[in-house]
Design a protein around this motif. Sequence first.
Motif, PDB file in Angstrom:
ATOM      1  N   ARG A  93      17.390  -3.940  -5.400  1.00 33.36           N
ATOM      2  CA  ARG A  93      16.080  -4.087  -6.053  1.00 33.36           C
ATOM      3  C   ARG A  93      16.073  -3.253  -7.335  1.00 33.36           C
ATOM      4  O   ARG A  93      15.174  -2.467  -7.602  1.00 33.36           O
ATOM      5  CB  ARG A  93      14.952  -3.657  -5.105  1.00 33.36           C
ATOM      6  CG  ARG A  93      15.034  -4.426  -3.794  1.00 33.36           C
ATOM      7  CD  ARG A  93      13.727  -4.526  -3.079  1.00 33.36           C
ATOM      8  NE  ARG A  93      13.249  -3.242  -2.650  1.00 33.36           N
ATOM      9  CZ  ARG A  93      12.002  -2.842  -2.776  1.00 33.36           C
ATOM     10  NH1 ARG A  93      11.110  -3.619  -3.325  1.00 33.36           N
ATOM     11  NH2 ARG A  93      11.644  -1.668  -2.351  1.00 33.36           N
ATOM     12  N   GLN A 234      12.671  -8.556  -1.749  1.00 33.79           N
ATOM     13  CA  GLN A 234      11.971  -7.938  -2.878  1.00 33.79           C
ATOM     14  C   GLN A 234      10.617  -7.375  -2.472  1.00 33.79           C
ATOM     15  O   GLN A 234      10.034  -6.570  -3.179  1.00 33.79           O
ATOM     16  CB  GLN A 234      11.801  -8.939  -4.038  1.00 33.79           C
ATOM     17  CG  GLN A 234      13.113  -9.523  -4.543  1.00 33.79           C
ATOM     18  CD  GLN A 234      14.167  -8.470  -4.739  1.00 33.79           C
ATOM     19  OE1 GLN A 234      13.935  -7.464  -5.392  1.00 33.79           O
ATOM     20  NE2 GLN A 234      15.342  -8.679  -4.156  1.00 33.79           N
ATOM     21  N   LEU A 235      10.084  -7.801  -1.326  1.00 31.34           N
ATOM     22  CA  LEU A 235       8.827  -7.245  -0.831  1.00 31.34           C
ATOM     23  C   LEU A 235       9.048  -5.888  -0.184  1.00 31.34           C
ATOM     24  O   LEU A 235       8.087  -5.212   0.187  1.00 31.34           O
ATOM     25  CB  LEU A 235       8.202  -8.192   0.202  1.00 31.34           C
ATOM     26  CG  LEU A 235       7.770  -9.566  -0.298  1.00 31.34           C
ATOM     27  CD1 LEU A 235       7.450 -10.472   0.878  1.00 31.34           C
ATOM     28  CD2 LEU A 235       6.552  -9.439  -1.195  1.00 31.34           C
ATOM     29  N   GLY A 236      10.296  -5.489  -0.033  1.00 31.84           N
ATOM     30  CA  GLY A 236      10.621  -4.258   0.685  1.00 31.84           C
ATOM     31  C   GLY A 236      11.274  -4.607   2.011  1.00 31.84           C
ATOM     32  O   GLY A 236      11.026  -5.671   2.560  1.00 31.84           O
ATOM     33  N   GLU A 239       8.943  -5.452   5.117  1.00 34.01           N
ATOM     34  CA  GLU A 239       8.285  -6.752   4.955  1.00 34.01           C
ATOM     35  C   GLU A 239       9.272  -7.888   5.211  1.00 34.01           C
ATOM     36  O   GLU A 239       8.952  -8.867   5.887  1.00 34.01           O
ATOM     37  CB  GLU A 239       7.712  -6.897   3.541  1.00 34.01           C
ATOM     38  CG  GLU A 239       6.622  -5.909   3.210  1.00 34.01           C
ATOM     39  CD  GLU A 239       5.325  -6.202   3.932  1.00 34.01           C
ATOM     40  OE1 GLU A 239       5.149  -7.331   4.415  1.00 34.01           O
ATOM     41  OE2 GLU A 239       4.498  -5.277   4.030  1.00 34.01           O
ATOM     42  N   ARG A 242       9.798  -8.287   8.799  1.00 34.12           N
ATOM     43  CA  ARG A 242       8.650  -8.904   9.478  1.00 34.12           C
ATOM     44  C   ARG A 242       8.585 -10.397   9.212  1.00 34.12           C
ATOM     45  O   ARG A 242       7.972 -11.148   9.965  1.00 34.12           O
ATOM     46  CB  ARG A 242       7.353  -8.255   9.011  1.00 34.12           C
ATOM     47  CG  ARG A 242       7.207  -6.832   9.493  1.00 34.12           C
ATOM     48  CD  ARG A 242       6.233  -6.100   8.630  1.00 34.12           C
ATOM     49  NE  ARG A 242       6.109  -4.704   9.031  1.00 34.12           N
ATOM     50  CZ  ARG A 242       5.350  -3.838   8.361  1.00 34.12           C
ATOM     51  NH1 ARG A 242       4.693  -4.226   7.281  1.00 34.12           N
ATOM     52  NH2 ARG A 242       5.272  -2.592   8.760  1.00 34.12           N
TER      53      ARG A 242
ATOM     54  N   VAL B  80       2.332  -9.193   9.862  1.00 35.42           N
ATOM     55  CA  VAL B  80       1.943  -7.797   9.724  1.00 35.42           C
ATOM     56  C   VAL B  80       1.601  -7.527   8.269  1.00 35.42           C
ATOM     57  O   VAL B  80       2.278  -7.998   7.371  1.00 35.42           O
ATOM     58  CB  VAL B  80       3.110  -6.861  10.124  1.00 35.42           C
ATOM     59  CG1 VAL B  80       2.662  -5.411  10.114  1.00 35.42           C
ATOM     60  CG2 VAL B  80       3.672  -7.239  11.476  1.00 35.42           C
ATOM     61  N   SER B  82       0.730  -4.130   5.838  1.00 39.04           N
ATOM     62  CA  SER B  82       0.481  -2.695   5.713  1.00 39.04           C
ATOM     63  C   SER B  82       0.596  -2.339   4.237  1.00 39.04           C
ATOM     64  O   SER B  82       0.648  -3.219   3.391  1.00 39.04           O
ATOM     65  CB  SER B  82       1.488  -1.912   6.556  1.00 39.04           C
ATOM     66  OG  SER B  82       2.792  -2.246   6.189  1.00 39.04           O
ATOM     67  N   GLN B  83       0.641  -1.059   3.918  1.00 39.23           N
ATOM     68  CA  GLN B  83       0.806  -0.674   2.510  1.00 39.23           C
ATOM     69  C   GLN B  83       2.096  -1.292   2.005  1.00 39.23           C
ATOM     70  O   GLN B  83       3.140  -1.116   2.607  1.00 39.23           O
ATOM     71  CB  GLN B  83       0.902   0.853   2.391  1.00 39.23           C
ATOM     72  CG  GLN B  83      -0.349   1.584   2.833  1.00 39.23           C
ATOM     73  CD  GLN B  83      -1.554   1.235   1.990  1.00 39.23           C
ATOM     74  OE1 GLN B  83      -1.421   0.719   0.887  1.00 39.23           O
ATOM     75  NE2 GLN B  83      -2.737   1.471   2.523  1.00 39.23           N
ATOM     76  N   SER B  84       2.041  -2.002   0.866  1.00 42.16           N
ATOM     77  CA  SER B  84       3.265  -2.668   0.437  1.00 42.16           C
ATOM     78  C   SER B  84       3.924  -1.925  -0.720  1.00 42.16           C
ATOM     79  O   SER B  84       3.285  -1.167  -1.440  1.00 42.16           O
ATOM     80  CB  SER B  84       2.967  -4.110   0.037  1.00 42.16           C
ATOM     81  OG  SER B  84       1.645  -4.231  -0.370  1.00 42.16           O
ATOM     82  N   GLN B  85       5.215  -2.175  -0.852  1.00 41.47           N
ATOM     83  CA  GLN B  85       5.980  -1.537  -1.924  1.00 41.47           C
ATOM     84  C   GLN B  85       5.858  -2.354  -3.206  1.00 41.47           C
ATOM     85  O   GLN B  85       5.445  -3.502  -3.192  1.00 41.47           O
ATOM     86  CB  GLN B  85       7.459  -1.450  -1.526  1.00 41.47           C
ATOM     87  CG  GLN B  85       7.674  -0.663  -0.250  1.00 41.47           C
ATOM     88  CD  GLN B  85       9.143  -0.606   0.134  1.00 41.47           C
ATOM     89  OE1 GLN B  85      10.015  -0.614  -0.719  1.00 41.47           O
ATOM     90  NE2 GLN B  85       9.408  -0.554   1.426  1.00 41.47           N
ATOM     91  N   ASP B  86       6.259  -1.726  -4.306  1.00 47.11           N
ATOM     92  CA  ASP B  86       6.253  -2.439  -5.586  1.00 47.11           C
ATOM     93  C   ASP B  86       7.288  -3.554  -5.572  1.00 47.11           C
ATOM     94  O   ASP B  86       8.326  -3.434  -4.928  1.00 47.11           O
ATOM     95  CB  ASP B  86       6.616  -1.485  -6.727  1.00 47.11           C
ATOM     96  CG  ASP B  86       5.461  -0.548  -7.033  1.00 47.11           C
ATOM     97  OD1 ASP B  86       4.323  -0.898  -6.686  1.00 47.11           O
ATOM     98  OD2 ASP B  86       5.713   0.523  -7.607  1.00 47.11           O
ATOM     99  N   VAL B  87       6.979  -4.622  -6.288  1.00 46.45           N
ATOM    100  CA  VAL B  87       7.958  -5.686  -6.455  1.00 46.45           C
ATOM    101  C   VAL B  87       8.573  -5.500  -7.852  1.00 46.45           C
ATOM    102  O   VAL B  87       7.852  -5.444  -8.839  1.00 46.45           O
ATOM    103  CB  VAL B  87       7.288  -7.066  -6.331  1.00 46.45           C
ATOM    104  CG1 VAL B  87       8.284  -8.172  -6.632  1.00 46.45           C
ATOM    105  CG2 VAL B  87       6.718  -7.244  -4.942  1.00 46.45           C
ATOM    106  N   HIS B 146      -1.293 -10.393  -0.709  1.00 48.83           N
ATOM    107  CA  HIS B 146      -0.467 -10.100   0.466  1.00 48.83           C
ATOM    108  C   HIS B 146      -1.145 -10.612   1.737  1.00 48.83           C
ATOM    109  O   HIS B 146      -0.477 -11.071   2.663  1.00 48.83           O
ATOM    110  CB  HIS B 146      -0.211  -8.598   0.575  1.00 48.83           C
ATOM    111  CG  HIS B 146       0.875  -8.108  -0.328  1.00 48.83           C
ATOM    112  ND1 HIS B 146       2.135  -8.675  -0.367  1.00 48.83           N
ATOM    113  CD2 HIS B 146       0.898  -7.112  -1.252  1.00 48.83           C
ATOM    114  CE1 HIS B 146       2.876  -8.044  -1.258  1.00 48.83           C
ATOM    115  NE2 HIS B 146       2.154  -7.092  -1.820  1.00 48.83           N
ATOM    116  N   ARG B 149      -0.437 -14.129   2.024  1.00 47.54           N
ATOM    117  CA  ARG B 149       0.945 -14.315   2.472  1.00 47.54           C
ATOM    118  C   ARG B 149       1.060 -14.159   3.991  1.00 47.54           C
ATOM    119  O   ARG B 149       1.753 -14.950   4.645  1.00 47.54           O
ATOM    120  CB  ARG B 149       1.853 -13.308   1.768  1.00 47.54           C
ATOM    121  CG  ARG B 149       3.289 -13.384   2.185  1.00 47.54           C
ATOM    122  CD  ARG B 149       4.166 -12.504   1.319  1.00 47.54           C
ATOM    123  NE  ARG B 149       3.768 -11.105   1.333  1.00 47.54           N
ATOM    124  CZ  ARG B 149       3.991 -10.278   2.354  1.00 47.54           C
ATOM    125  NH1 ARG B 149       4.608 -10.716   3.437  1.00 47.54           N
ATOM    126  NH2 ARG B 149       3.607  -9.027   2.287  1.00 47.54           N
TER     127      ARG B 149
END
Lengths: 346, 257
Positions: A93, A234-236, A239, A242, B80, B82-87, B146, B149
Motif C-alpha cells: 500500500r 487497500q481498505l486495510g 477489512e 472481513r 463488520v 469499525s474505524q477504517s484505515q486510509d486508502v 463504508h 459497503r
Amino acid sequence: MLRSLLKDSTILQYTNPLQISILFIFVLSLIVIFFSSISLGSFSFAFQELFNGGSDSLDSIVLFEIRIPRVLLAAFVGASLGLSGASLQGLFRNPLADPGLIGVSAGAALGASLIIVLGSDVIPDFIFGTLVLPLSAILGASLVISLLYIFTQGFGYQGITYMLLVGIAVNAFASVGIGILTYISTDSELRGLTFWTMGSFGGSSWQLIIPALIIISLAMFWMIPSARKLDLLQLGEPEAYRLGVDVKKLKFKVIISSAVTVGISVSLSGMIGFVGLVVPHLVRLLGGVNHSYLLPGSALLGASLMMAADLLSRILIQPAELPVGLITSAIGAPFFLWLIFRIRKA
Amino acid sequence: MSVEVKNLSWEVNSKKILDDISLSISSGEIITILGPNGAGKSSFLKIISGDLQCTEGQVYFDQSNLDDISIQDRSFIRSVMSQSQDVVYDFSTREIIEMGWLDRGISSYSEDFKKAIDQISEECSVKNLLEQSFNTLSGGEKRRVHFARTLVQLWRPSGSDDPRYMFLDEPTANLDILHEQKMMKLIQKKRDEGLGILLILHDLNLAAKYSDQVALFNEGRLVDKGLPKTVLTEDTLSAVYGLKMNVEKNPFRINYY
C-alpha cells in the motif's frame, strides 16, 4: 489457466469500458513496437524478401537466433518488472515500492554475482547458466522480500519513507557484497559482474531464455487473477480479511511471484532500474487504480517500454550499444523526483 | 437463527481484557453494547468477527463453531464496520462501495450487481458521491460510504432467508444529526429484513431509542443485559460510568451532569 482467469472474472467485472480500450491500445502498441524492434538495429532487414523466402541465410540467422530472442527477453523482463512493481505497490500500500528501490533487484544481483564469482569453477557451464544462476538470483530476491516483511512487521502500514529507508540499507548491503566480489574476481568474472550493475539484453539465446519465458508467464498467470484481492487489501488488512480475503495467502502469492519474476529477470539481464516504479504510475494516470486493470496494464506497458528502451540502447550509438539500465534510469530518476514532489504536496 | 457467544474470555499478557462473557445476537434484533472506554467492547467485536482468537470460550454462528468456518464463508454471513484505515490510491467512491460485492462465481454478476449497488447507494444517501474520488470526501461521508459497503456485502436477492449478521463499531461517529438518525433508521430497516445486528454506541439515549436489547460492559465483564429500560437504571449507570445519572421514565431519557 485461462479458465481460472475467467472464473475469477475480476478482469471483466471490475474494469470499465475506457480501461478495456486502454488495455487494447497497449496490446496494439506492443505488437507495433515488437515488429519495429526486430527490424531496426545495427543490422537491418528487408522484411519482404525474408518472408518471400528469397533471403540469404545470414539475414535469417541474425533475425531468428539473435534479434528475436533478445527482443522477446526485453518484453518479458519489462512485463515482469511492471507487474511486480504494480503488485508490490498494492501489497505494501505504498506508491513508491519498486523492486529496485526497495532492494529486491539488488538482492537478486547479489545472489547472481555470488554464483558468477564463487561458483564458476565448480559447476558445469550449461547447468550453471540456465539453472543455478537464476535460482540463486530468486533466492536473493526472496531473502530481501522476507527481510522487508520482518522489518515492516508483516507489511503493516508504516508510512512511505520507512520502507524506502529499509531499501537504502538493503541496497547498501548488496553493494558491499558486490564490491567484495568485484575485488576478488578474475578479469573474465569482472566483465560478467559489470553487466549486472548496468543491465543489458545482449547475448540472449533461445537456450537461455526459453525456461525463463515459461516460468515468468506462469508466475504472471498465477498473480493476475488476484487483482480483486489486492483491491480489497487497500481498505486495510482487517477489512480485506472481513471481506473474505485470505491475507496471508495473498501476501505469499505476491512475494513469491515477484521474487521469481524479478529474480529471473535480473539473472538474465542485470539490474534495470525504475521500470517497476514508472510503469504502474503511468498506467494509473491513464485509466484508474483498480488492480484488475492495473496488473495486466502494467505487464503490457512494461513490455512495450522495455522493448523501446532496448531499441534505443541499440540504435543511439550504432554500432556500439548503451547499457539499457542507463536509459531506464535516465528516464526514471527525474520521474521519481517528480513523484516525491507530488506526494509531498498531497 | 443466532450468533451464540459462550463463556468468552480473552487475555493479553495474562491480563484479562474480557472475562467470561455469554451473549447472543438473534436474527431480526438489534443488540447494543454500552460501557466506558476500556470496557472491552471493541475487543469483543473483533473476536466474534474472527479478527482475534479468544483464549477461552466459543463463538457459534447458527450452531457452527466460528473456528470451523472458512475465511470466505465468514464473509458471506457477517459484515463488520469499525474505524477504517486510509486508502492510499485514488479510488472512486463507487469502487469503494463495489468492494463489498463478494465474488460468488460467474453467474451472479451483471444485473444483480448493478441493482444492488444502485439500491444501497440510494438508501445510504451516497448516490451523489459515487463518481467522486473517495479521498476527497469528508469524515462523515467516508463513514456512510463504508456503511454502504458493509450493506453491499450482505446483499441478497429479495426473498432470501440466509441468516446474516452485521457488527458495527460506532457507526454514527462523525455523522451530523440528520445522517445519524437516517443511519439508525436504516439499521432498523435491515433488522426488519431479518439481519441480526450488534452495535457499539456511546450515546446512551441513541442506544435506548433504537435497540431491542442492550448489554452493559465494564472492565471486561458483562454487568447486565436485557431491555434498555430494565438495564439502564440510575444506580447501574452511575456506578459503571462513575458519573451521576438521572433517568426519566416517560419519555425514556437519560440525563447526566
